[in-house]
Design a protein around this motif. Sequence first.
Motif, PDB file in Angstrom:
ATOM      1  N   PHE A  96      19.259  23.974 -11.807  1.00 43.52           N
ATOM      2  CA  PHE A  96      19.119  23.110 -10.501  1.00 43.52           C
ATOM      3  C   PHE A  96      20.331  22.936  -9.784  1.00 43.52           C
ATOM      4  O   PHE A  96      21.440  22.786 -10.585  1.00 43.52           O
ATOM      5  CB  PHE A  96      18.308  22.032 -10.935  1.00 43.52           C
ATOM      6  N   VAL A  97      20.135  22.388  -8.616  1.00 44.66           N
ATOM      7  CA  VAL A  97      21.481  22.318  -7.902  1.00 44.66           C
ATOM      8  C   VAL A  97      20.873  20.948  -6.698  1.00 44.66           C
ATOM      9  O   VAL A  97      19.805  21.147  -6.013  1.00 44.66           O
ATOM     10  CB  VAL A  97      22.032  23.444  -7.114  1.00 44.66           C
ATOM     11  N   ASP A 105      13.850  40.933  -2.689  1.00 45.66           N
ATOM     12  CA  ASP A 105      14.476  39.729  -2.429  1.00 45.66           C
ATOM     13  C   ASP A 105      14.807  38.564  -3.977  1.00 45.66           C
ATOM     14  O   ASP A 105      14.017  38.478  -4.709  1.00 45.66           O
ATOM     15  CB  ASP A 105      13.462  38.411  -1.664  1.00 45.66           C
ATOM     16  N   CYS A 106      16.027  38.372  -3.933  1.00 48.42           N
ATOM     17  CA  CYS A 106      16.641  37.825  -5.235  1.00 48.42           C
ATOM     18  C   CYS A 106      17.758  36.997  -4.922  1.00 48.42           C
ATOM     19  O   CYS A 106      18.787  37.685  -4.320  1.00 48.42           O
ATOM     20  CB  CYS A 106      17.006  38.843  -6.083  1.00 48.42           C
ATOM     21  N   PHE A 107      17.665  35.830  -5.086  1.00 41.71           N
ATOM     22  CA  PHE A 107      19.038  34.807  -4.778  1.00 41.71           C
ATOM     23  C   PHE A 107      19.252  33.862  -5.764  1.00 41.71           C
ATOM     24  O   PHE A 107      18.366  33.696  -6.828  1.00 41.71           O
ATOM     25  CB  PHE A 107      18.520  34.241  -3.374  1.00 41.71           C
ATOM     26  N   THR A 108      20.402  33.474  -5.675  1.00 39.92           N
ATOM     27  CA  THR A 108      20.866  32.199  -6.860  1.00 39.92           C
ATOM     28  C   THR A 108      20.080  31.041  -6.303  1.00 39.92           C
ATOM     29  O   THR A 108      19.896  30.806  -5.108  1.00 39.92           O
ATOM     30  CB  THR A 108      22.099  32.260  -6.811  1.00 39.92           C
ATOM     31  N   ILE A 109      19.686  29.886  -7.244  1.00 46.44           N
ATOM     32  CA  ILE A 109      19.383  28.825  -6.748  1.00 46.44           C
ATOM     33  C   ILE A 109      20.276  27.927  -5.984  1.00 46.44           C
ATOM     34  O   ILE A 109      20.228  27.093  -4.993  1.00 46.44           O
ATOM     35  CB  ILE A 109      19.363  27.933  -8.143  1.00 46.44           C
ATOM     36  N   THR A 125      15.418  23.856  -7.447  1.00 52.90           N
ATOM     37  CA  THR A 125      15.318  24.273  -8.970  1.00 52.90           C
ATOM     38  C   THR A 125      14.595  25.408  -9.005  1.00 52.90           C
ATOM     39  O   THR A 125      13.848  25.981  -8.431  1.00 52.90           O
ATOM     40  CB  THR A 125      14.487  22.989  -9.522  1.00 52.90           C
ATOM     41  N   VAL A 126      14.847  25.862 -10.400  1.00 51.33           N
ATOM     42  CA  VAL A 126      13.860  26.984 -11.114  1.00 51.33           C
ATOM     43  C   VAL A 126      13.950  26.928 -12.475  1.00 51.33           C
ATOM     44  O   VAL A 126      14.601  26.324 -13.025  1.00 51.33           O
ATOM     45  CB  VAL A 126      14.658  28.410 -10.692  1.00 51.33           C
ATOM     46  N   VAL A 127      12.453  27.037 -12.983  1.00 50.27           N
ATOM     47  CA  VAL A 127      12.254  27.140 -14.353  1.00 50.27           C
ATOM     48  C   VAL A 127      11.678  28.296 -14.574  1.00 50.27           C
ATOM     49  O   VAL A 127      10.510  29.059 -14.129  1.00 50.27           O
ATOM     50  CB  VAL A 127      11.179  26.157 -14.649  1.00 50.27           C
ATOM     51  N   GLU A 128      12.464  29.284 -15.530  1.00 51.01           N
ATOM     52  CA  GLU A 128      12.077  30.424 -15.799  1.00 51.01           C
ATOM     53  C   GLU A 128      10.722  30.214 -16.679  1.00 51.01           C
ATOM     54  O   GLU A 128      10.734  29.766 -17.613  1.00 51.01           O
ATOM     55  CB  GLU A 128      13.180  31.140 -16.729  1.00 51.01           C
ATOM     56  N   ARG A 129       9.775  31.355 -16.212  1.00 46.14           N
ATOM     57  CA  ARG A 129       8.412  31.084 -16.621  1.00 46.14           C
ATOM     58  C   ARG A 129       7.557  29.703 -16.678  1.00 46.14           C
ATOM     59  O   ARG A 129       7.160  29.220 -17.455  1.00 46.14           O
ATOM     60  CB  ARG A 129       8.484  31.695 -18.493  1.00 46.14           C
TER      61      ARG A 129
END
Length: 795
Positions: free
Chosen positions: A401-402, A604-608, A730-734
């Motif tokens: 998260f950021v 498309d692939c980016f950082t949080i 935020t990202v939660v993998e899976r």
Amino acid sequence: MGDLLNNRQNGAFDSGRSDRKKDSGLLLTVWSYITNRYFVLSFIYCVFGVIILVMTTSLQFSGYQKTMSEGSKGVARQFNTQAPRGDIYDSSGVLLASTSSYNTVMLANAYMTDKDLNAMCLELSHLFDEYYCSPVSTLDDYFVFDEESGKFTFVKEEEQIRLWQSDSNLFALDDYSHGIIVTFTDNYVKLDPNLFFLYLRNRFSIDNSYSETDAYRIVKIRYQLFQDNWSYQKGTPVPIAENAPDELIKIFNEQNYHYKGIVTSVNYVRTYTPWALYSSHVLGYVGKISQESFATMSTFGYTSDDMVGKGGVEAQMERYLHGSGGIETYNVWTDKGEEGMFVSSDYGVNAVPGATVRLTIDSKLQKIGTEALKEYISEAQEAELKHPEEERKKTASSGAFVMMDVNTGAVLAMGSYPNFDPNDFILANYGDKQAEEQVRYYLGKDEYKDITAEDLPLWNRAIKSMYAPGSTFKPVTALTGLESGKITPNSNTYTCVSPIKIGGWPFKCLEMPNTGHGRLELNSAMATSCNIYFMLLGVDSGIDNISAMAYKLGLGVKSGIDLPGEISGVMSSRETKRLLHKSEYDKTWFPADTAQASIGQFDDCFTILQLCRYTAGIATNKLVTPYVIDSVVAADGQILYKGQKEPVDLGLNEENLIAVRKAMRCVVNGTYRWDSTAKEQFKYFPDDKIQIVCKTGTAETGYEDIRKEYSNGLFICYAPEDNPRVAVATVVERGEWGSHTTIIVKKLLAAYFGEDYDTRTKVTKKDPVLTDYTTSNLANMSRPDDVSDTDDLAG
């Protein structure tokens, strides 16, 4: 003829007699000079002068003068001292990293005999036990003595013992294979521990009057001196004990004539407060300088034993935090004891402490965000265990998260999980077994290799991992359509028909696969996260315009944050596809590619961090440079570094931005016709006070079926709607659904704005409308129709 002969004979005779007279006169003259008293005195002075010159030269170059001076009087020398590493504080003045001082006892060469040195080493060994010092002895890494059993033991494998004893810079013993009878006096490797101990006793001249226990005590200290023998012989003090109390230091200083060669100094060790655990990826950690780093940093005063930053701020601000070492003079008594001359010294160079680093990070937000992320993962894993084993999938295990100030770019919180405790790297250096085990896990050593590769506890996922953004990318597509004139704030309707072919590829509306939503305007499309709407809008707008808008908003490019290791991510484009593929067919751009890229898939692939930055750009129409280092302040108060940089004006049409913001606001409130993907999640949240503008996202990884796992859940937002202050991503993998992960954001926002909220929705697992979900990458799939971007739905 005869006269001539006579004349010649007479002349010759007369000439020889004359020469003899001359020689006789010369001798008389020389003799008169020699016997002259002035000449005699001058000659004696010259002889003495030559003798003095020869002796002075001999003393100067033979080392005799040094030996006599140091051996019978005393000697003033110097050694390098450490500088305390600079402190690190958070934005509220909470201490995160500092240095602790400790006393070190060192032994310098005082030209003692082996007998006297051994006697003092034994006395020192008992003193260290009495005052609970930490002996510095690396002998225990290879060879130990059990006092209770009286047994000597090697603690390494035979091959390592052979290498240790045969090391040319240490014992330099000769290795052998078979057929050699080894004794303690020869120069062969000793694989019998008892024989090796006898060898050490003999090498250090420890006589038989000492018991094995006392002899081993002496050996441990003598081994340290022997290991650093070159330094010891050159006068550099060798550390033999650490953490000596001030009381013992006082004894050494008051009785320095008795403890000859003993030198004490103050050293420093990095320490991290409990708050550092929540900011570990931002802070980084310290470790011993590598050989590669030392080769480049030695010119800046670094030594081979220095500790340096290994990640995060510790590495980024190394040049400021390290400080400058000093030079301290010291004196030792030699063989005359109290009657010997103690040479005073009053010169040296004081060490310069490292500068203080102040961060933008708020530790309270860090803790709340990290614990919320960890709790979400824990609950997801527990919930999955309730399913029958054959139905279970790999669920949430990691995330990031950021939270950022939208106006300045100051990063208020940045977390990645799993995380690590930076103190473990310090404690492991001092033999803490639990810390050593943790470090092995962090570094993926031995049995931890596979689990570490999965967890990546040292990896800052917020800036080093890139994720397909899924539906969180749709505001970019909407803004592209508005800026390119394909839609306007007042006219932005597309018809969602399902199934539908776009560029020869069949697509379905995930929420209404058999009919589609029908006519949707931008607000409803954003609220329902309709894939078909944004695919059609994206194809109309064109991939070139979408790519350009993404880059403008900071997606697919490094943000310039003041942390090491940031990656740039990837934005789908014609050029990217050409670079990623080999065959000409796969290099060709198709409208279906544009359709996928428009909903945050394809390449498309980016950082949080990039997602958070672009969200802030939508909120303010400015692109900020994220930073975690607010300032660096020297000990004298001088500001050495400021982290904030001026934001860049995006120059986007304000009416278009308002239209996108309004549509994102509908993700929380819904529209008059449609519910939204996040409405249920914010049911008990004080949205009337905070007013969140957001977008959910659930993106496939392409491994769901292969690995039996869930998709990634993402969420972006800023708040409040009017006069925005912060953005969060935020990202939660899976993490299953992007809307499920809102619990992390809700806790962060509530803490930041000082609001309480009902936690009954902290894990609302009701499935949102299905169009929050985007399908997997089509880049590597075969295509049913050979349709290029020259078709009517060109992308």
